[in-house]
Motif scaffolding. Sequence first.
Motif, PDB file in Angstrom:
ATOM      1  N   ASN A 128     -10.157   1.117  22.478  1.00 12.89           N
ATOM      2  CA  ASN A 128      -9.509   0.273  21.464  1.00 12.89           C
ATOM      3  C   ASN A 128      -8.376   1.058  20.822  1.00 12.89           C
ATOM      4  O   ASN A 128      -8.462   1.497  19.684  1.00 12.89           O
ATOM      5  N   TYR A 129      -7.294   1.233  21.563  1.00 13.83           N
ATOM      6  CA  TYR A 129      -6.217   2.121  21.151  1.00 13.83           C
ATOM      7  C   TYR A 129      -5.515   1.674  19.867  1.00 13.83           C
ATOM      8  O   TYR A 129      -5.178   2.506  19.028  1.00 13.83           O
ATOM      9  N   ASP A 130      -5.276   0.371  19.726  1.00 23.00           N
ATOM     10  CA  ASP A 130      -4.599  -0.109  18.512  1.00 23.00           C
ATOM     11  C   ASP A 130      -5.426   0.192  17.266  1.00 23.00           C
ATOM     12  O   ASP A 130      -4.907   0.667  16.267  1.00 23.00           O
ATOM     13  N   LEU A 154      -1.680  12.026  20.796  1.00 21.43           N
ATOM     14  CA  LEU A 154      -1.500  10.694  21.379  1.00 21.43           C
ATOM     15  C   LEU A 154      -0.030  10.451  21.736  1.00 21.43           C
ATOM     16  O   LEU A 154       0.275   9.863  22.774  1.00 21.43           O
ATOM     17  N   PHE A 155       0.866  10.914  20.886  1.00 20.19           N
ATOM     18  CA  PHE A 155       2.292  10.762  21.153  1.00 20.19           C
ATOM     19  C   PHE A 155       2.716  11.592  22.360  1.00 20.19           C
ATOM     20  O   PHE A 155       3.386  11.100  23.268  1.00 20.19           O
ATOM     21  N   VAL A 156       2.303  12.841  22.394  1.00 19.13           N
ATOM     22  CA  VAL A 156       2.669  13.739  23.494  1.00 19.13           C
ATOM     23  C   VAL A 156       2.166  13.188  24.834  1.00 19.13           C
ATOM     24  O   VAL A 156       2.842  13.290  25.858  1.00 19.13           O
ATOM     25  N   ASN A 157       0.987  12.565  24.814  1.00 19.98           N
ATOM     26  CA  ASN A 157       0.399  12.028  26.046  1.00 19.98           C
ATOM     27  C   ASN A 157       0.859  10.595  26.352  1.00 19.98           C
ATOM     28  O   ASN A 157       0.340   9.969  27.276  1.00 19.98           O
ATOM     29  N   GLY A 158       1.786  10.080  25.546  1.00 20.24           N
ATOM     30  CA  GLY A 158       2.356   8.773  25.824  1.00 20.24           C
ATOM     31  C   GLY A 158       1.512   7.575  25.416  1.00 20.24           C
ATOM     32  O   GLY A 158       1.759   6.456  25.866  1.00 20.24           O
ATOM     33  N   HIS A 159       0.518   7.774  24.561  1.00 20.60           N
ATOM     34  CA  HIS A 159      -0.344   6.666  24.143  1.00 20.60           C
ATOM     35  C   HIS A 159       0.223   5.872  22.973  1.00 20.60           C
ATOM     36  O   HIS A 159      -0.196   4.736  22.744  1.00 20.60           O
ATOM     37  N   ILE A 160       1.119   6.486  22.189  1.00 18.74           N
ATOM     38  CA  ILE A 160       1.725   5.787  21.056  1.00 18.74           C
ATOM     39  C   ILE A 160       3.236   5.985  21.071  1.00 18.74           C
ATOM     40  O   ILE A 160       3.744   6.916  21.689  1.00 18.74           O
ATOM     41  N   ALA A 161       3.905   5.099  20.351  1.00 20.68           N
ATOM     42  CA  ALA A 161       5.366   5.146  20.277  1.00 20.68           C
ATOM     43  C   ALA A 161       5.819   6.210  19.279  1.00 20.68           C
ATOM     44  O   ALA A 161       5.056   6.627  18.405  1.00 20.68           O
TER      45      ALA A 161
END
Length: 185
Positions: A128-130, A154-161
Amino acid sequence: LAALKGGLGDSCPFCRTTCPQNNDESLDMIMKRVAARDPEALCHLGCLRINGACGLEKDESRAFELWSEAAELGSTEALAKIGGAYYSGDYGVAQDKAKGMCCWESAAMQGHATTRHTLGIFEFDGGNYDRAVRHLLISAKMGLKESLNEIKELFVNGHIAKAQFAEGLKGYQDAVEEMKSSDRE
């Protein structure tokens, strides 16, 4: 530092009493606060009971009772501990993950940053990423560095903007700045 500058030295900056020098004095101070139904003192006494610290007998069921009383009086820390006990089935409590999560959600909604962070991790692990990002953003904005670190990962791994990372970073920086005091530095 502020206490030293103010001439308090060995005194508690809140109540101005001398800091306890041994377990007996410490326990006496805690028991006075417990008698006044201070929720954080009740929670702390529960922790002492869990570990059998300060000369107290180790008593998990009594600790859980103290945490329950503290939670009823508004201690989010006690609510978080109850949630952990239910989730893992520790301290003589039957494991009930749903009840544990419910306690954690309650603590998070009442402002317990660490529990909010924990919920974010569980949500992420559950896909549930959001929801995970929302939890982590809230706890980062409360000043929890662990949440900022998770947001960064999460940002470094591309999961969030990038915008979400920037929101978390700004929120964390604002919280830290708000907590700063010239007397503390």
